[in-house]
Motif scaffolding. Sequence first.
Motif, short mmCIF file in Angstrom:
data_model
loop_
_atom_site.label_atom_id
_atom_site.label_comp_id
_atom_site.label_asym_id
_atom_site.label_seq_id
_atom_site.Cartn_x
_atom_site.Cartn_y
_atom_site.Cartn_z
N ASN A 87 0.81 -1.19 -0.16
CA ASN A 87 0.05 0.02 -0.04
C ASN A 87 0.82 1.29 -0.07
OD1 ASN A 87 -1.71 2.13 0.53
ND2 ASN A 87 -2.86 1.01 2.34
N SER A 139 -0.26 4.27 -0.78
CA SER A 139 -1.23 5.57 -0.87
C SER A 139 -0.85 6.48 -0.11
CB SER A 139 -2.61 5.03 -0.54
OG SER A 139 -2.66 4.69 0.84
N LYS A 171 -2.97 -1.00 -15.60
CA LYS A 171 -4.15 -0.48 -15.75
C LYS A 171 -4.55 -0.32 -17.20
CE LYS A 171 -7.83 2.44 -14.17
NZ LYS A 171 -8.52 2.85 -15.47
N ASN A 205 -8.80 -8.64 -1.83
CA ASN A 205 -8.43 -7.23 -1.26
C ASN A 205 -7.19 -7.35 -0.38
OD1 ASN A 205 -9.77 -8.82 0.82
ND2 ASN A 205 -10.84 -6.99 1.53
N TYR A 259 -4.21 -3.29 -1.38
CA TYR A 259 -5.06 -2.04 -1.07
C TYR A 259 -5.42 -1.48 -2.40
CZ TYR A 259 -6.51 2.77 -0.28
OH TYR A 259 -7.33 3.96 -0.11
N HIS A 260 -6.64 -1.03 -2.83
CA HIS A 260 -6.91 -0.10 -3.99
C HIS A 260 -7.94 0.66 -3.53
CE1 HIS A 260 -4.74 -2.33 -7.11
NE2 HIS A 260 -5.23 -3.60 -6.60
N THR A 261 -7.62 1.96 -4.26
CA THR A 261 -8.45 3.04 -3.71
C THR A 261 -10.10 2.89 -3.91
OG1 THR A 261 -8.19 4.12 -5.78
CG2 THR A 261 -6.59 4.84 -3.89
N PHE A 297 -10.69 3.80 -7.58
CA PHE A 297 -10.25 2.81 -8.51
C PHE A 297 -11.43 1.64 -8.60
CE2 PHE A 297 -8.73 -1.50 -9.23
CZ PHE A 297 -8.03 -1.32 -10.51
N LEU A 298 -11.75 1.24 -7.21
CA LEU A 298 -13.07 0.36 -7.04
C LEU A 298 -14.18 0.64 -7.86
CD1 LEU A 298 -12.37 -0.79 -3.47
CD2 LEU A 298 -11.35 -1.99 -5.55
N THR A 341 -13.72 0.93 -11.98
CA THR A 341 -12.90 0.10 -12.77
C THR A 341 -13.65 -1.17 -13.13
OG1 THR A 341 -10.99 0.86 -11.76
CG2 THR A 341 -10.46 -1.29 -13.13
N GLN A 365 -13.69 -7.34 -6.59
CA GLN A 365 -12.91 -7.70 -5.49
C GLN A 365 -13.77 -8.63 -4.53
OE1 GLN A 365 -12.24 -4.41 -2.36
NE2 GLN A 365 -9.96 -4.44 -3.10
#
Length: 340
Positions: free
Chosen positions: A72, A74, A275, A294, A297-299, A302-303, A306, A311
Amino acid sequence: MVSKICLMACKNGFYFAEKILPHLNRFLKDANYSEISLTKTDEVQFRNTEIKSNILESIRGSHVFIVQDVSNKSNGYSVSDNVLALKTLINSARISDAFKITVILPTFPFARQDKHFSREGITARMFAQELEMLGVNTVITLDIHNLAIAGFFNKTVFENLKGFRDLNKYVKQNLPLENLVVSSPDIGGLKRAENYASELKINLVSIYKERNYKKIDAIDKMYVIGDVKNKDVLLVDDMIDTGGTLFNAAKLLKEKGANKIYFACSLPFLNPPSKERFDSLYKDGILEYLIATNAVYHTQEFLENTPWFKQVDVSDYFAKVIFNIFTYKSISNLLKNIKS
Ligand code: R5P
């Protein structure tokens, strides 16, 4: 006597720790233990980039579970910053008289630096030895790239959870199975794909991949072994780094006459240019979607934006393993019959 349980996280482990917490509390409550909150900690990075961790409550005599998501980035931390943050928090726990320390690393860093090759360092072993030296009793991770890494630890218990457990549940519930075959994008991943084949009772094909190790992210040759003509294909991999492997594999399968293509993966790092690559596969109608855990981590942004990313939450699974380890119960039924 079972000691007190504490769940805490490094800054970049908070997202996953907060996901684990309600499930863990459910297991604790059902077994008549008190529910817990995340133990308060403080992590600062000084202007000179040093990191300091501090535990703000007494943890003396507790079994401390520390969550860190080293992938992560971020808050601007690198993997190395996250590793340092983890080491400083482990050290704080050790010298604060924790009874036991279990580290939860949904993604195990340096896992692809695992073999003696020319003059390269075996960094996965170096990291394992550091954890051991810091006094870590147990490490819990997900789908480690090479299970031989468990052998880099002498005393520390190493538990490798299997993304297959929840990914397969999703596949079973959401994919049309009648025309589906499962494929690995390389020979190394065949056993992983075999889990789906035997559980879903579908055929297994594979791809032979030759990498050009002189370059980063370069694949020299790929061949399909098996028949995919007019078949839907589930391509299974442990991790997606730059997306090159699955991008090339999907294009090759399409050339060989595959119908719908799905990806399933435990560790979707999706570093650039994944991406862009998967956007173009999706736009060209080659990729239906990627099913991924999960553990990375994805923001939220993004979730939400996309369409090819689905997930699957594995925090309940981690919580169950944490609870069983805390209460000295077996976890083998949570790992059984899954090859890695
Ligand atoms: C290779 O052995 C791994 O299982 C993955 O296929 C690989 O690491 C994925 O990397 P990339 O997405 O950069 O091709």
